[in-house]
Structures are given as C-alpha cells and as structure tokens.
Design an enzyme around this catalytic site. Structure first.
Site, PDB file in Angstrom:
ATOM      1  N   GLU A 308      63.957  78.490   6.845  1.00  0.00           N
ATOM      2  CA  GLU A 308      64.967  77.433   6.078  1.00  0.00           C
ATOM      3  C   GLU A 308      63.789  76.877   7.747  1.00  0.00           C
ATOM      4  OE1 GLU A 308      69.409  76.329   5.803  1.00  0.00           O
ATOM      5  OE2 GLU A 308      68.939  77.151   7.942  1.00  0.00           O
TER       6      GLU A 308
HETATM    7  C1  TNX Z   1      72.727  78.591   6.524  1.00  0.00           C
HETATM    8  S1  TNX Z   1      71.590  81.249   5.398  1.00  0.00           S
HETATM    9  C2  TNX Z   1      71.090  79.060   7.118  1.00  0.00           C
HETATM   10  C3  TNX Z   1      71.742  78.604   8.091  1.00  0.00           C
HETATM   11  C4  TNX Z   1      73.480  77.896   8.445  1.00  0.00           C
HETATM   12  C5  TNX Z   1      74.291  78.076   7.392  1.00  0.00           C
HETATM   13  C6  TNX Z   1      75.721  77.560   6.806  1.00  0.00           C
HETATM   14  C7  TNX Z   1      70.840  81.096   7.137  1.00  0.00           C
HETATM   15  C8  TNX Z   1      69.534  81.858   6.674  1.00  0.00           C
HETATM   16  N1  TNX Z   1      70.052  79.694   6.925  1.00  0.00           N
HETATM   17  O1  TNX Z   1      71.917  78.457   9.336  1.00  0.00           O
HETATM   18  O2  TNX Z   1      73.834  77.969   9.705  1.00  0.00           O
HETATM   19  O3  TNX Z   1      73.838  77.845   6.142  1.00  0.00           O
HETATM   20  O4  TNX Z   1      75.849  77.740   5.799  1.00  0.00           O
END
Ligand code: TNX
Length: 495
Positions: A308
């Site tokens: 992300e």
């Molecule tokens: C996505 S999964 C994220 C996290 C969040 C999560 C909540 C991922 C690699 N990044 O930053 O905590 O969703 O479900």
C-alpha cells in the site's frame, strides 16, 4: 478420497496400513495417516518420559502436568519399571514424525527435535483424561512455512500476551510468527541508532484511537525470540516501508522530503505516508534498522513490508526496492515482503506474501517464473481480522466476511494462477489490530479460523474435508476452554 490418502501414506518411509477418509483421531491439523486400535495407554504415577532430547521431553511433561496433575519425570535412560513415553531421534523421517501408542508404551520417533516436538503436540490431542488413544500415526508437513501474524503497531501487545499466543499457535503446528513492528501509528522495536523511533513512536497514546502504546526493548524482543525458538517457532520481524512510515517521520522529520514532521496519526487510513526515495538519509536509516534487526533475529527472514505504498510514485517504489532488498542479503537474511515487492527484479530471490483477494496476480506470477517464492495469505480467506459475520463485535470487512468454512475451503497449492505448489513455501494467517486490544480479542478472532489455516499448511490436500474438520474442531473446543482461550462459537460447528 481413499485412493489419494493411500498414495500419500505410501510416500513415507514405512507405510502404515490404512485408511478411510474418516480420520481415526480428532487431531488438528489432520495427520497424513492414522490407525486407531483401541489399546489405550494410561498415564499414572509410574509413567516416565524417556528421551535424549530433554528440551522436548520437559515441555511435554509440563503440558501433561497442567492437563492431568501428574508429575512425569524426564530421564535419558530406560526406566526399569513403569510404563514409558519414549521420544527418539532416528533417521529417515525427514521433517515428519511417527507415533505408536499401545497399552504398555508410547513411542514418538522423528529425525529432528522439531519433528519430535510436532509429534508431542499430536500426542497431547490424543489424550482424554489420563488415557492416550491407542494406535499409530505417520505424519509430516505439506508446507515448511506455517505462519501466524500479529500487528503490534496498530495496538501494542505486551510480551506476555504474545507468549500466550505462541503457546496456542504451536499446538496447531504453526512454526513462524510474523510481528508487524512499525506502521503509521507507532514504532514498536528499539533501534539504538534512532532512539526517538520508540521514545516518540512507542509512547503512550500511539495506538489506534490514541489507546495504548508501548514497544519491545531489544532484551524483550530477544526473550520473545528465545521463548518462541524453544517451541520451534521462528519470529519474523517486519518493518513496513516505504509506506506505512508516519510514526518514523514524526520521530525523524528528515525522513520526509521536505524535512517537516507530519502530525502523529491514530486513525486507520492507509497509503498516505512514504519515505523520501531520493534522499540518502532514507537509506542510512533503512540500513541501520535492517542491520540492528538482523543482529537480534536468528531466523532467516527480515520482512520489509512494501504494501500500500500509494504515496510513493511507482518508479520510485521499484528504485527503493532495488536498493533495499540487497541490504537484507548484506546482513545475511532473506528479504520477505508483501506481494507488491515482486515489481522489483531484485525481489526474485526473495519471498512474497500474497495478500490479494483474487486468484490472479500477473506481476507476482512473473516473478515466480524467475524463482520468487510465495507465502499465501489471501485476505478474503486468511485475514483473521475480517469479521466472521455481520454481527461480529470486532474486526473489519474490506476483504469480506470470513466464516470458518471460508477460511478452510481453499487450496494454497492451486489458489493463484501461475504460482504452482512448488513455489509456495506455505501459508500465513494475518491478524491486524486496528480493532483489537486485548489477548482475548486476539484469541476470539484467531480461533477457530487459525486452526483452518494451520490445517491447510500442514495436512495433505487429500485429507481436506470440511465435515471431518468441523467434527474435529468441535472436539478441540473443550481444550481451548480448559486453557482459558477465547474462541468464536461458529454456528457452522456443533460445539
Ligand atoms: C491492509 S494487508 C493492510 C494493513 C491493514 C489491513 C487491515 C496489508 C499488507 N496491508 O495495513 O492493517 O489491510 O485488514
């Protein structure tokens, strides 16, 4: 189902005669093969544990003492009288184990201490009162990596809570624990060269909604690593970058491109922070963190996040990974990251954690064709922070609602197009802590779904059977209750 089951049994050194699809014992994860004889072994005051692997023997003795009240001595030599549980290292069993239980003796054999320990975890599930169910089991893992993940950044979980969690996950033959140690809200591991990371990023009020705070000193981290290792669990530390770094930038404004500290954040937004990709300070910081973390991490992996990074321009993202992934190798570790790191050619020699919700990721499949290995954590199956159903008090819903059967009914070896089983190291269940505070919260979200993911990681695909799994879960429930472990009484299971 009977045929593949037999074939699987034939692959182990000395096949045991078997088998119907109906497992002989209520064991989770399901063993490769098992035969029940009814000739139970009874624990009593004359029982001894005979082994030249006392570390495993004493853990078994401690568990049996807690469960039965009996103090069972652990000795290296054969006891003259009394009925014994012997734990033996022998050749030829790979990473598996064998168990034979009859009225006079229990024998567990394995080729490694970890295999022996896995055998003792199965043995504990054969116990009912002071009786151990008679029969034989031959077993070994399908995948070498069976992981569980905790998010200490969104809400800090104290070392004692993590230890209690380790005790539980190892019973399900989970052998890796991934700790998410930094994120936008907080920084949870001491780094000597950058002390404000924890002075500021670990201060009270750094949890989501401003609740909680805390961090692991290096001594506490090492103690956790040792505690886990004694139970054959390897800790995988994660520092998330180049996104998810707001807490680091609050502590060190020089990690931003304009040198201005951003405000601290305790909300749950993602994708807004990025390290400054063109700044040498960034790489000094990253190298210091990786070096210090590698020095206190005996396990093979350093997880570098990579998810992300929406505030990092795509070309910069690749430039960053091209430079950072070799730094992990420089300190003797294998880089491991969320599947986005597959965009960098440097990532081909590392491990990707797949967290997507579809069965197709061409970038990852392309990297796998170049040798990249994958741990499967599909968010719509293996994210334990997703609610079970609409009424679940905790958790999120972005990847869907995940009831127990949803967590169970998929195959890590065939889930992703272009990612064959031979490239899959295993599975990992992620448990993010935006909505979680206490160990009870963790347990309620993890159990029983973690048992489903554990079975996918350990048991042969041929044993996969929902009806069998839900029956065995129902039998496992009282064990959680007896140990004071909270779990979700899913209506899909006849508890
Ligand atoms: C996505 S999964 C994220 C996290 C969040 C999560 C909540 C991922 C690699 N990044 O930053 O905590 O969703 O479900």
């Amino acid at each position: 189902m009977a045929l593949p089951y037999l074939l699987t049994a034939a692959l182990i050194a000395t096949p045991v005669p078997v088998l119907s699809a109906e497992p002989a014992f209520d064991v989770i994860p399901a063993p490769v093969s098992a035969v029940a004889t009814g000739a139970d072994f009874h624990l009593d005051r004359t029982t001894v544990i005979q082994t030249r692997t006392p570390a495993v023997g004493s853990l078994l003795a401690a568990d049996l003492r807690e469960a039965t009240g009996l103090t069972i001595p652990v000795t290296p030599s054969a006891a003259p009288a009394g009925r014994k549980i012997s734990l033996k290292i022998t050749g030829g069993l790979g990473d598996g184990y064998r168990i034979a239980v009859d009225r006079s003796a229990v024998e567990i054999k394995a080729s490694t201490p970890e295999g022996l320990f896995d055998g003792t975890q199965t043995l504990l599930q054969l116990r009912d009162g002071r009786a151990i169910a008679g029969g034989t089991i031959a077993d070994r893992p399908r995948f070498t990596y069976r992981g569980s993940h905790l998010d200490l950044a969104r809400h800090f979980h104290a070392p004692d809570e993590v230890k209690k969690y380790i005790d539980e996950i190892r019973r399900l033959k989970i052998n890796y624990l991934h700790l998410h140690l930094s994120d936008d809200q907080g920084w949870r591991i001491q780094i000597d060269g950058w002390p404000r990371l924890t002075e500021i990023g670990g201060a009270e009020g750094t949890g989501v909604d401003g609740v909680g705070g805390g961090f692991l000193t290096k001594a506490q981290y090492t103690d956790l690593v040792d505690y886990a290792a004694a139970r054959f669990v390897t800790i995988v530390p994660e520092i998330d970058m180049p996104g998810h770094v707001n807490a680091a930038q609050v502590a060190y404004p020089e990690l931003t491109c304009d040198g201005v500290a951003p405000p601290p954040r305790t909300d749950t937004a993602v994708g807004y922070s990025s390290l400054c990709i063109s700044s040498e300070t960034t790489y000094r910081f990253v190298e210091d963190v990786i070096r210090e973390l590698a020095a206190i991490t005996p396990g093979p992996y350093i997880h570098i996040g990579g998810d992300e990074a929406h505030a990092t321009p795509p070309a910069d993202y690749v430039r960053f990974q091209d430079r950072v992934i070799p730094l992990v190798a420089k300190y003797g570790k294998t880089a491991y990251g969320w599947n986005e790191i597959a965009q960098s050619t440097a990532a081909y020699s590392s491990v990707a954690q797949y967290w997507g919700t579809t069965n197709n990721n061409p970038v990852l499949a392309g990297a796998v064709a170049h040798g990249m290995r994958v741990v499967m954590s599909p968010a719509n199956k293996a994210y334990l922070d997703m609610k079970y159903d609409r009424n679940t008090r905790l958790g999120l819903t972005w990847a869907g609602l995940i009831e127990v059967r949803t967590a169970y009914d998929w195959d890590p070896g065939t889930h992703l197009t272009g990612v064959p089983e031979s490239s899959v190291l295993g599975v990992e269940a992620a448990l993010w802590s935006e909505t979680l505070r206490s160990i009870d919260d963790i347990e309620f979200m993890a159990f029983p779904r973690l048992a489903a993911i554990a079975e996918l990681g350990w048991s042969p695909a041929a044993t996969h059977d929902w009806e069998s799994f839900r029956t065995r879960l129902a039998a496992y429930g009282p064990q959680w209750t007896a140990r004071g472990v909270d779990f979700y009484r899913s209506p899909q299971v006849s508890w």
